[in-house]
Motif scaffolding. Structure first.
Motif, short mmCIF file in Angstrom:
data_model
loop_
_atom_site.label_atom_id
_atom_site.label_comp_id
_atom_site.label_asym_id
_atom_site.label_seq_id
_atom_site.Cartn_x
_atom_site.Cartn_y
_atom_site.Cartn_z
N VAL A 1 0.84 -1.19 0.00
CA VAL A 1 0.00 0.00 0.00
C VAL A 1 0.88 1.25 0.00
O VAL A 1 1.70 1.42 0.90
CB VAL A 1 -0.93 0.04 1.24
N ASP B 1 1.09 4.54 1.09
CA ASP B 1 0.30 5.13 2.17
C ASP B 1 0.92 6.41 2.72
O ASP B 1 0.35 7.48 2.60
CB ASP B 1 0.18 4.06 3.28
N HIS C 1 -2.57 -7.40 -4.94
CA HIS C 1 -3.08 -6.37 -4.03
C HIS C 1 -2.04 -5.25 -3.87
O HIS C 1 -1.43 -5.10 -2.81
CB HIS C 1 -3.45 -6.98 -2.69
N TYR D 1 -1.82 -1.25 -3.98
CA TYR D 1 -2.70 -0.08 -3.88
C TYR D 1 -1.92 1.19 -4.12
O TYR D 1 -1.15 1.63 -3.28
CB TYR D 1 -3.42 -0.10 -2.53
N ASP D 2 -2.13 1.75 -5.29
CA ASP D 2 -1.43 2.94 -5.76
C ASP D 2 -2.37 4.14 -5.68
O ASP D 2 -3.53 4.02 -5.28
CB ASP D 2 -0.98 2.69 -7.22
N GLY E 1 -5.11 6.69 -6.17
CA GLY E 1 -6.45 6.48 -6.68
C GLY E 1 -7.13 5.26 -6.08
O GLY E 1 -8.35 5.16 -6.09
N ARG E 2 -6.33 4.34 -5.53
CA ARG E 2 -6.87 3.14 -4.88
C ARG E 2 -6.36 2.99 -3.46
O ARG E 2 -6.85 2.16 -2.71
CB ARG E 2 -6.46 1.87 -5.66
N MET E 3 -5.36 3.79 -3.09
CA MET E 3 -4.72 3.61 -1.80
C MET E 3 -5.48 4.32 -0.70
O MET E 3 -6.50 4.94 -0.94
CB MET E 3 -3.26 4.06 -1.84
N LEU F 1 -7.57 0.20 5.04
CA LEU F 1 -7.79 -0.28 3.67
C LEU F 1 -7.87 -1.81 3.59
O LEU F 1 -8.74 -2.35 2.90
CB LEU F 1 -6.66 0.23 2.76
N GLN G 1 -11.00 -3.89 2.04
CA GLN G 1 -10.86 -4.68 0.82
C GLN G 1 -11.11 -6.17 1.06
O GLN G 1 -10.95 -6.98 0.15
CB GLN G 1 -9.45 -4.48 0.23
#
Length: 148
Positions: free
Chosen positions: A63, A65, A93, A95-96, A98-100, A106, A110
């Motif tokens: 992630v 973060d 999985h 998470y960059d 836009g998705r992090m 998180l 998810q």
């Protein structure tokens, strides 16, 4: 005396009937988590091991973060290292931008944390998942490299 919840989870993941304090076990992990800071350090150590791939592309979670969006060039370079590794190893999985989000919120959001699971992460707050009935603990970046 019966086992604690932690002992039950660890025993189940080690394939043992029971475990006790101080016992060394080899356990199967449900999640290995790292973030933009700790993963970048782990990657250097992972390369030193000579491993060609991670143990499970679906169980390694990365992630972005702490420094996302990136605050400076160094933070951008850390994120790029994580991004390149995730692509190279097919990390499901990852998470960059836009998705992090905050990694410890998180992962449960998810569906990556559930009761009875064994989760380790290269972040001191990984123990948060104990609130969801999992056994989780934080460890260092070199530990993450070895586990991956």
């Amino acid at each position: 005396m019966g086992m604690t919840m932690t002992q039950k989870i660890l025993a189940a993941h080690a394939g043992e009937a029971s475990v006790k304090a101080g016992q060394l076990i080899q356990a199967k992990l449900d999640v290995v988590m790292g973030n933009d800071i700790t993963t970048a350090v782990a990657l250097k150590e992972f390369q030193k091991t000579g491993a060609k791939k991670v143990f499970d592309e679906e169980k390694v979670v990365i992630v972005l973060d702490h420094f996302t969006p990136n605050k400076d060039i160094k933070a951008a370079q850390l994120s790029k290292r994580c991004r390149d590794f995730a692509v190279k190893h097919g990390i499901v999985h990852f998470y960059d931008v836009g998705r992090m989000g905050i990694e410890h919120a998180l992962l449960p959001e998810q569906g990556l944390v559930a009761p009875g699971e064994l989760i380790v992460g290269a972040d001191s707050h990984t123990c948060t998942y104990g609130a969801l009935g999992a056994f989780s603990t934080g460890f260092g970046s070199t530990d993450m490299a070895a586990v991956m």
